[in-house]
Design a protein around this motif. Structure first.
Motif, PDB file in Angstrom:
ATOM      1  N   ILE A 338       0.836  -1.208   0.000  1.00 31.38           N
ATOM      2  CA  ILE A 338       0.000   0.000   0.000  1.00 31.38           C
ATOM      3  C   ILE A 338       0.872   1.261   0.000  1.00 31.38           C
ATOM      4  O   ILE A 338       0.611   2.215  -0.720  1.00 31.38           O
ATOM      5  CB  ILE A 338      -0.931   0.059   1.249  1.00 31.38           C
ATOM      6  N   ASN A 339       1.932   1.251   0.819  1.00 34.00           N
ATOM      7  CA  ASN A 339       2.854   2.407   0.861  1.00 34.00           C
ATOM      8  C   ASN A 339       3.285   2.814  -0.527  1.00 34.00           C
ATOM      9  O   ASN A 339       3.336   3.993  -0.869  1.00 34.00           O
ATOM     10  CB  ASN A 339       4.154   2.026   1.568  1.00 34.00           C
ATOM     11  N   MET A 340       3.657   1.797  -1.301  1.00 28.98           N
ATOM     12  CA  MET A 340       4.213   2.081  -2.620  1.00 28.98           C
ATOM     13  C   MET A 340       3.123   2.568  -3.570  1.00 28.98           C
ATOM     14  O   MET A 340       3.318   3.514  -4.321  1.00 28.98           O
ATOM     15  CB  MET A 340       4.893   0.841  -3.163  1.00 28.98           C
ATOM     16  N   ILE A 341       1.978   1.900  -3.498  1.00 31.26           N
ATOM     17  CA  ILE A 341       0.874   2.321  -4.362  1.00 31.26           C
ATOM     18  C   ILE A 341       0.428   3.736  -3.983  1.00 31.26           C
ATOM     19  O   ILE A 341       0.178   4.580  -4.846  1.00 31.26           O
ATOM     20  CB  ILE A 341      -0.293   1.312  -4.267  1.00 31.26           C
ATOM     21  N   ASP A 342       0.378   4.004  -2.684  1.00 34.52           N
ATOM     22  CA  ASP A 342      -0.001   5.349  -2.232  1.00 34.52           C
ATOM     23  C   ASP A 342       0.980   6.397  -2.764  1.00 34.52           C
ATOM     24  O   ASP A 342       0.579   7.469  -3.199  1.00 34.52           O
ATOM     25  CB  ASP A 342      -0.045   5.377  -0.697  1.00 34.52           C
ATOM     26  N   ASP A 343       2.272   6.074  -2.753  1.00 30.45           N
ATOM     27  CA  ASP A 343       3.258   7.021  -3.268  1.00 30.45           C
ATOM     28  C   ASP A 343       3.105   7.222  -4.774  1.00 30.45           C
ATOM     29  O   ASP A 343       3.387   8.312  -5.287  1.00 30.45           O
ATOM     30  CB  ASP A 343       4.685   6.561  -2.928  1.00 30.45           C
ATOM     31  N   ILE A 344       2.654   6.197  -5.475  1.00 27.59           N
ATOM     32  CA  ILE A 344       2.384   6.371  -6.907  1.00 27.59           C
ATOM     33  C   ILE A 344       1.228   7.361  -7.092  1.00 27.59           C
ATOM     34  O   ILE A 344       1.317   8.304  -7.869  1.00 27.59           O
ATOM     35  CB  ILE A 344       2.042   5.020  -7.581  1.00 27.59           C
ATOM     36  N   TYR A 345       0.151   7.163  -6.361  1.00 30.74           N
ATOM     37  CA  TYR A 345      -1.019   8.039  -6.510  1.00 30.74           C
ATOM     38  C   TYR A 345      -0.739   9.457  -6.008  1.00 30.74           C
ATOM     39  O   TYR A 345      -1.205  10.432  -6.597  1.00 30.74           O
ATOM     40  CB  TYR A 345      -2.226   7.470  -5.751  1.00 30.74           C
ATOM     41  N   ASP A 346      -0.013   9.546  -4.889  1.00 28.14           N
ATOM     42  CA  ASP A 346       0.198  10.870  -4.280  1.00 28.14           C
ATOM     43  C   ASP A 346       1.283  11.666  -4.969  1.00 28.14           C
ATOM     44  O   ASP A 346       1.226  12.893  -5.011  1.00 28.14           O
ATOM     45  CB  ASP A 346       0.652  10.709  -2.817  1.00 28.14           C
ATOM     46  N   ILE A 347       2.312  10.972  -5.420  1.00 28.64           N
ATOM     47  CA  ILE A 347       3.539  11.693  -5.733  1.00 28.64           C
ATOM     48  C   ILE A 347       4.042  11.442  -7.158  1.00 28.64           C
ATOM     49  O   ILE A 347       4.295  12.362  -7.908  1.00 28.64           O
ATOM     50  CB  ILE A 347       4.661  11.285  -4.745  1.00 28.64           C
ATOM     51  N   TYR A 348       4.164  10.190  -7.513  1.00 28.95           N
ATOM     52  CA  TYR A 348       4.954   9.863  -8.704  1.00 28.95           C
ATOM     53  C   TYR A 348       4.146   9.763  -9.987  1.00 28.95           C
ATOM     54  O   TYR A 348       4.590  10.196 -11.055  1.00 28.95           O
ATOM     55  CB  TYR A 348       5.689   8.538  -8.458  1.00 28.95           C
ATOM     56  N   GLY A 349       2.957   9.187  -9.887  1.00 23.07           N
ATOM     57  CA  GLY A 349       2.190   8.912 -11.093  1.00 23.07           C
ATOM     58  C   GLY A 349       1.523  10.153 -11.675  1.00 23.07           C
ATOM     59  O   GLY A 349       1.237  11.111 -10.946  1.00 23.07           O
ATOM     60  N   THR A 350       1.255  10.119 -12.954  1.00 21.02           N
ATOM     61  CA  THR A 350       0.435  11.179 -13.547  1.00 21.02           C
ATOM     62  C   THR A 350      -1.031  10.809 -13.317  1.00 21.02           C
ATOM     63  O   THR A 350      -1.346   9.647 -13.030  1.00 21.02           O
ATOM     64  CB  THR A 350       0.661  11.291 -15.068  1.00 21.02           C
ATOM     65  N   LEU A 351      -1.897  11.786 -13.470  1.00 20.24           N
ATOM     66  CA  LEU A 351      -3.323  11.495 -13.243  1.00 20.24           C
ATOM     67  C   LEU A 351      -3.806  10.410 -14.206  1.00 20.24           C
ATOM     68  O   LEU A 351      -4.528   9.494 -13.832  1.00 20.24           O
ATOM     69  CB  LEU A 351      -4.149  12.783 -13.402  1.00 20.24           C
ATOM     70  N   GLU A 352      -3.362  10.500 -15.436  1.00 26.30           N
ATOM     71  CA  GLU A 352      -3.767   9.524 -16.439  1.00 26.30           C
ATOM     72  C   GLU A 352      -3.322   8.104 -16.035  1.00 26.30           C
ATOM     73  O   GLU A 352      -4.079   7.144 -16.161  1.00 26.30           O
ATOM     74  CB  GLU A 352      -3.127   9.905 -17.766  1.00 26.30           C
ATOM     75  N   GLU A 353      -2.113   8.017 -15.521  1.00 27.51           N
ATOM     76  CA  GLU A 353      -1.591   6.702 -15.105  1.00 27.51           C
ATOM     77  C   GLU A 353      -2.383   6.113 -13.940  1.00 27.51           C
ATOM     78  O   GLU A 353      -2.691   4.917 -13.935  1.00 27.51           O
ATOM     79  CB  GLU A 353      -0.118   6.815 -14.700  1.00 27.51           C
ATOM     80  N   VAL A 354      -2.701   6.949 -12.953  1.00 25.58           N
ATOM     81  CA  VAL A 354      -3.393   6.377 -11.791  1.00 25.58           C
ATOM     82  C   VAL A 354      -4.845   6.031 -12.131  1.00 25.58           C
ATOM     83  O   VAL A 354      -5.415   5.116 -11.546  1.00 25.58           O
ATOM     84  CB  VAL A 354      -3.273   7.254 -10.511  1.00 25.58           C
ATOM     85  N   GLU A 355      -5.420   6.739 -13.127  1.00 23.47           N
ATOM     86  CA  GLU A 355      -6.746   6.328 -13.629  1.00 23.47           C
ATOM     87  C   GLU A 355      -6.633   4.925 -14.238  1.00 23.47           C
ATOM     88  O   GLU A 355      -7.463   4.056 -13.998  1.00 23.47           O
ATOM     89  CB  GLU A 355      -7.248   7.291 -14.722  1.00 23.47           C
ATOM     90  N   LEU A 356      -5.570   4.714 -15.007  1.00 23.69           N
ATOM     91  CA  LEU A 356      -5.372   3.412 -15.647  1.00 23.69           C
ATOM     92  C   LEU A 356      -5.144   2.302 -14.628  1.00 23.69           C
ATOM     93  O   LEU A 356      -5.647   1.189 -14.774  1.00 23.69           O
ATOM     94  CB  LEU A 356      -4.153   3.467 -16.593  1.00 23.69           C
ATOM     95  N   PHE A 357      -4.391   2.626 -13.603  1.00 25.85           N
ATOM     96  CA  PHE A 357      -4.102   1.617 -12.580  1.00 25.85           C
ATOM     97  C   PHE A 357      -5.384   1.209 -11.860  1.00 25.85           C
ATOM     98  O   PHE A 357      -5.649   0.017 -11.655  1.00 25.85           O
ATOM     99  CB  PHE A 357      -3.065   2.153 -11.577  1.00 25.85           C
ATOM    100  N   THR A 358      -6.184   2.222 -11.506  1.00 22.74           N
ATOM    101  CA  THR A 358      -7.451   1.923 -10.820  1.00 22.74           C
ATOM    102  C   THR A 358      -8.335   1.045 -11.708  1.00 22.74           C
ATOM    103  O   THR A 358      -8.952   0.081 -11.245  1.00 22.74           O
ATOM    104  CB  THR A 358      -8.205   3.237 -10.491  1.00 22.74           C
ATOM    105  N   ASP A 359      -8.356   1.394 -12.981  1.00 22.42           N
ATOM    106  CA  ASP A 359      -9.164   0.624 -13.932  1.00 22.42           C
ATOM    107  C   ASP A 359      -8.669  -0.829 -14.039  1.00 22.42           C
ATOM    108  O   ASP A 359      -9.456  -1.765 -14.089  1.00 22.42           O
ATOM    109  CB  ASP A 359      -9.104   1.321 -15.298  1.00 22.42           C
ATOM    110  N   ALA A 360      -7.353  -0.994 -14.030  1.00 26.77           N
ATOM    111  CA  ALA A 360      -6.784  -2.352 -14.137  1.00 26.77           C
ATOM    112  C   ALA A 360      -7.158  -3.181 -12.916  1.00 26.77           C
ATOM    113  O   ALA A 360      -7.418  -4.382 -13.017  1.00 26.77           O
ATOM    114  CB  ALA A 360      -5.260  -2.266 -14.292  1.00 26.77           C
ATOM    115  N   VAL A 361      -7.198  -2.545 -11.757  1.00 26.63           N
ATOM    116  CA  VAL A 361      -7.585  -3.286 -10.547  1.00 26.63           C
ATOM    117  C   VAL A 361      -9.071  -3.632 -10.604  1.00 26.63           C
ATOM    118  O   VAL A 361      -9.487  -4.719 -10.201  1.00 26.63           O
ATOM    119  CB  VAL A 361      -7.234  -2.471  -9.276  1.00 26.63           C
ATOM    120  N   LYS A 362      -9.845  -2.713 -11.158  1.00 25.97           N
ATOM    121  CA  LYS A 362     -11.279  -2.986 -11.295  1.00 25.97           C
ATOM    122  C   LYS A 362     -11.495  -4.220 -12.163  1.00 25.97           C
ATOM    123  O   LYS A 362     -12.338  -5.068 -11.881  1.00 25.97           O
ATOM    124  CB  LYS A 362     -11.965  -1.755 -11.919  1.00 25.97           C
ATOM    125  N   LYS A 363     -10.719  -4.355 -13.202  1.00 25.97           N
ATOM    126  CA  LYS A 363     -10.873  -5.513 -14.108  1.00 25.97           C
ATOM    127  C   LYS A 363     -10.400  -6.812 -13.451  1.00 25.97           C
ATOM    128  O   LYS A 363     -10.848  -7.892 -13.799  1.00 25.97           O
ATOM    129  CB  LYS A 363     -10.063  -5.278 -15.379  1.00 25.97           C
TER     130      LYS A 363
END
Ligand code: LA6
Ligand code: MN
Ligand code: MN
Ligand code: MN
Ligand code: MN
Length: 592
Positions: A338-363
């Motif tokens: 979770i720490n790492m995923i949170d850092d992706i969403y909060d800090i490192y990822g672009t908005l487009e990327e974190v939308e894609l990641f959320t979508d991939a988890v949904k699938k």
């Protein structure tokens, strides 16, 4: 629908990241915060994405050390000695007839973190005290000694017996609590601890809190009995109801050892049990560190927090009892991810990327990985495999497929993260109410509670899983206090890093007050949040499909946050107070 990736997309998978040299200065929460920018160079296009880093220090625990850590106390002879001592304590418990002595014995056992060993005996003593003092008219017979009355009130409420606040009437007059109590430091301390079990609208208990906390703060410890001189400041910092017996046991053992009323059998058992349980925690760490090394996220996602040991502390806090090893490991491993995923969403990822990641988890599909940039592929697959392995274990052990429930719980968290990412990238400033509605999910309370349920319950049922999905009130309010505690400790650094306004800042924005005033307000919200928890933990014990153990685990999660974040980011900053806590709790046996 997910965006299909084409070679010309800025998200194409063959981008290389070249970190700008990180600042050499040692990170501390007071340090000025040079924002390290990771420049991202796309090899096939001229597109440049500016990326931030959390600027966290590397992990301080050597992975080889974690894989080999061991203690003598795993040996059979110690277990035998402890069984022998437990028999003596049981005899002590059942032969004692004086109610105050019984209650004090229970209090000491709980503070030594031995309560779990004597559940049946404790239950039966409290039941008989409650029966003896309650009458059919609803009036409750109470002691004329403040310490005795308050201790009874606290222990009975803790164990789900509702002693009415009116038992303190005899210590009050028309002006409130009587001045004659001022000299009774022990009584005031007990009343102070009891006041944290209040429900909303219990004005006597609110008055008790105000009066005792103000009075106890004004006293000099030099003038107190030596044991009280240690207990009072400790209680004023964090009251017992918000502490974790396992985190606090060692401190209490040191206090108890010096106390006049010390019983050598209890002391020996306290130390021995602590050391034996510590050796079990070390076994957890050996298993978890091998897994952590193997999946190598700490190397592949080097912009994110590498925090296996602090993550494991949450597992210890929630599921401290020896038999819950699987639960501690799952919670620790999942929080490290979770720490790492949170850092992706909060800090490192672009908005487009974190939308894609959320979508991939949904699938929830291995093929969904294809839609992600490389650095997210590795995060996704590590995460996907870890969660699926848990699903497999539960299917094997219980014959129940929890895929839908578990992935839904994870999505609850990721949707919370995504909402914050959208706010951040659109510079939206939520009100405190809007923020908290999302933040009770984004703090992971409901997810961790679901993990605790799935890893500790003897039977896993559809009905209980459905009930958990409704976010029962006790889950909501424990998450609420958890969120405020996290923001209290971490938001100063988060804002320097670049993040959404957290509870403190939302409230400052809503009301125009200073940060200091907002922090005071947060303390009030924490106390109010606990009053809700107190009510709902009681209601859950009456009418819910959930066990009291699980409800206790939800509270424990909140308690970990209150203890780790009291003086700053005790999770992200490993080498401050947390290092000492880890050494004493996990690695150094208590000298016998
Ligand atoms: C919180 O970090 C975090 F990731 C933890 C592991 C500690 C909380 C415990 C959990 C998730 P941060 P944010 C069970 O303070 O971004 O960055 O929600 O969380 O404030
Ligand atoms: Mn964060
Ligand atoms: Mn976050
Ligand atoms: Mn935070
Ligand atoms: Mn402290």
């Amino acid at each position: 629908m997910a965006t299909r990736l084409v070679a010309s997309s800025p998200l194409c998978s063959f981008i290389k990241f070249q970190p700008v040299k990180a600042p050499s200065q040692k990170y501390s929460s007071n340090a000025s915060f040079p924002k390290p920018v990771f420049r991202c160079v796309a090899t096939s296009t001229t597109e440049v994405i500016e990326r931030r880093s959390g600027n966290y220090q590397p992990c301080i625990w050597d992975i080889e050390f974690l894989q080999t850590v061991d203690s003598d106390y795993s040996k059979e002879i110690y277990k035998k000695r402890s069984e022998n001592l437990k028999r003596q304590v049981k005899t002590m418990l059942v032969s004692e007839v004086e109610p105050l002595v019984q209650l004090e014995l229970i209090d000491v056992l709980q503070r030594l973190c031995l309560g779990y060993e004597f559940e049946t005996e404790i239950k039966s003593i409290l039941q008989s005290i409650y029966n003896n003092n309650s009458s059919s008219s609803g009036k409750y017979k109470s002691s004329q000694d403040l310490h005795a009355a308050a201790l009874e009130f606290r222990l009975l409420r803790q164990h789900h017996y509702i002693v009415p606040q009116e038992i303190f009437e005899s210590f009050r007059d028309e002006n409130g609590f009587k001045k004659s109590i001022y000299d009774d430091v022990k009584g005031m301390l007990s009343l102070y601890e009891a006041s944290f079990f209040a429900f909303e609208d219990e004005s006597i208990m609110e008055e008790a809190w105000e009066f005792t906390s103000e009075k106890l703060k004004s006293l000099k410890t030099e003038d107190m009995d030596p044991t009280l001189a240690m207990l009072v400041p400790h209680a004023l910092e964090i009251p017992l109801h918000w502490r974790l017996p396992r985190f606090d046991a060692r401190w209490f053992i040191e206090v108890y050892e010096k106390s006049r009323d010390m019983n050598p059998i209890l002391l020996e058992l306290g130390k021995l049990d602590f050391n034996i349980v510590q050796s079990m925690y070390q076994e957890d760490l050996r298993v978890m560190s091998s897994w952590w090394k193997e999946i190598a996220l700490r190397e592949k996602l080097d912009f994110a927090r590498d925090r296996l040991v602090p993550s494991y502390l949450w597992g210890v806090g929630v599921s401290s009892e020896p038999q819950y090893a699987y639960s501690r490991r799952i919670i620790g491993m999942d929080i490290a991810i979770i720490n790492m995923i949170d850092d992706i969403y909060d800090i490192y990822g672009t908005l487009e990327e974190v939308e894609l990641f959320t979508d991939a988890v949904k699938k929830w599909d291995i093929n969904a990985m294809k839609q992600l940039p490389d650095y997210m592929k590795i995060a996704y697959l590590a995460f996907y495999n870890t969660v699926n392995e848990m699903i497999y274990v539960i299917l094997k052990e219980h014959g129940v497929d929890v895929t839908d429930h578990l992935t839904k719980a994870w999505l609850g968290l990721l949707n919370g993260y995504l909402t914050e990412a959208r706010w951040y990238h659109t510079k939206h400033k939520p009100s405190l109410a809007e923020y908290m509605k999302n933040a009770c999910m984004s703090i992971a309370g409901p997810l961790i509670a679901t993990l605790a349920y799935l890893t500790t319950h003897k039977s896993i049922t559809e009905e209980e899983m459905k009930y958990l999905e409704t976010i029962p009130d006790v889950m909501h309010w424990t998450s609420y206090v958890f969120r405020i505690s996290d923001d209290y400790g971490t938001s100063s650094d988060e804002l320097k890093r670049g993040d959404v306004p957290k509870a403190i800042q939302c409230y400052m924005h809503d009301s125009g007050v200073s940060e200091e005033e907002a922090r005071l307000h947060m303390r009030k919200l924490v106390r109010n949040g606990w009053k809700k928890v107190n009510k709902y933990r009681f209601m859950e014990s009456q009418e819910s499909p959930l066990t009291p153990t699980l409800v206790e685990m939800m509270q424990n999660l909140t308690r970990v946050s209150q203890n780790l974040y009291e003086h700053g980011d005790g999770h992200g900053i490993e080498d401050g107070e947390t290092k000492d806590r880890v050494l004493r709790l996990l690695f150094q046996p208590i000298p016998m």
